[in-house]
Motif scaffolding. Structure first.
Motif, mmCIF file in Angstrom:
data_model
loop_
_atom_site.group_PDB
_atom_site.id
_atom_site.type_symbol
_atom_site.label_atom_id
_atom_site.label_comp_id
_atom_site.label_asym_id
_atom_site.label_seq_id
_atom_site.Cartn_x
_atom_site.Cartn_y
_atom_site.Cartn_z
ATOM 1 N N ALA A 1 32.917 -42.697 -8.256
ATOM 2 C CA ALA A 1 33.025 -43.226 -9.615
ATOM 3 C C ALA A 1 32.534 -42.235 -10.654
ATOM 4 O O ALA A 1 32.833 -42.371 -11.830
ATOM 5 N N ASN B 1 33.013 -48.594 -14.304
ATOM 6 C CA ASN B 1 33.745 -47.549 -13.590
ATOM 7 C C ASN B 1 33.724 -47.771 -12.084
ATOM 8 O O ASN B 1 34.729 -47.541 -11.397
ATOM 9 N N LEU C 1 34.752 -40.680 -13.414
ATOM 10 C CA LEU C 1 35.281 -41.626 -14.397
ATOM 11 C C LEU C 1 34.315 -41.899 -15.533
ATOM 12 O O LEU C 1 34.638 -42.607 -16.466
ATOM 13 N N GLN C 2 33.087 -41.340 -15.430
ATOM 14 C CA GLN C 2 32.038 -41.723 -16.348
ATOM 15 C C GLN C 2 32.297 -41.336 -17.800
ATOM 16 O O GLN C 2 31.870 -42.006 -18.710
#
Length: 212
Positions: free
Chosen positions: A13, A62, A16-17
């Motif tokens: 994830a 996310n 995607l931050q």
């Protein structure tokens, strides 16, 4: 199996931050962390706690989107008065990830409702009020503590570690908004604020891993 899936999900994830870089500092298993409370289809319950503005909602959103892309049935409980996750769902205008607003005192009822709905991955966005942390920990398979490399975030995070350890829940510390790792190693800015701090990874137990 559950722990490895969660560990991989947190790492994946990170891109995607929308921040400079996200790093997983540590994932720690504590004695008695087995969770007999999981029943039916619910696969994992993950709570996000910590200081306000540290990225709890963004990290949870996310991770939820990534879990949905991986084929899991995902739900979110938004117990934060700011209701960022609930607003995200409305703006996103898609029904594949359910977001339920909830008072922290009604957390257990909301989790039971998620089980009945067949949710496989349940993410809980908690308010910054640390009084609710024990309650969230008692309901969770994993507690995630997002933080920025700043003095105030470090202080709050260090105070959370013994609390979560005493409950016997797995937890992970994730650093948001940190400079990227350079070819020669960590950024001097990051080293001066985190690695040399009394509340550094050494204070968390010394375990540290990076996410790409």
């Amino acid at each position: 199996m559950l722990a490895s899936k969660l560990d991989r999900a947190i790492g994946a994830a990170a891109p995607l931050q929308g921040v400079a870089r996200t790093r997983t500092l540590m994932i720690k298993a504590s004695p008695g962390s087995a969770a007999p409370r999981r029943r039916a289809a619910l696969l994992a319950t993950v709570s996000f706690v910590g200081k306000g503005g540290s990225g709890k909602s963004t990290t949870g959103i996310n991770l939820g989107a990534f879990a949905r892309q991986a084929g899991f049935k995902v739900g979110m409980i938004d117990a934060d008065p700011q209701q960022s996750a609930f607003l995200w769902q409305r703006v996103r205008d898609r029904g594949d990830i359910r977001v339920c607003r909830c008072n922290p005192d009604a957390l257990q009822d909301a989790i039971e409702a998620a089980r009945r709905a067949g949710i496989e991955v349940l993410l809980i966005d908690m308010p910054p009020d640390l009084r609710h942390v024990p309650q969230a920990a008692s309901c969770s398979d994993l507690v995630v503590i997002p933080m920025r490399p700043t003095l105030f975030d470090l202080q709050v995070t260090r105070g959370l570690i013994p609390l979560l350890t005493s409950v016997g829940v797995r937890y992970a510390v994730v650093i948001n908004a940190a400079p990227p790792i350079r070819e020669q190693g960590e950024s001097p800015w990051f080293v001066s604020r985190v690695k040399r701090s009394p509340t550094s990874a050494r204070g968390f137990g010394g375990a540290r891993s990076r996410t790409a």
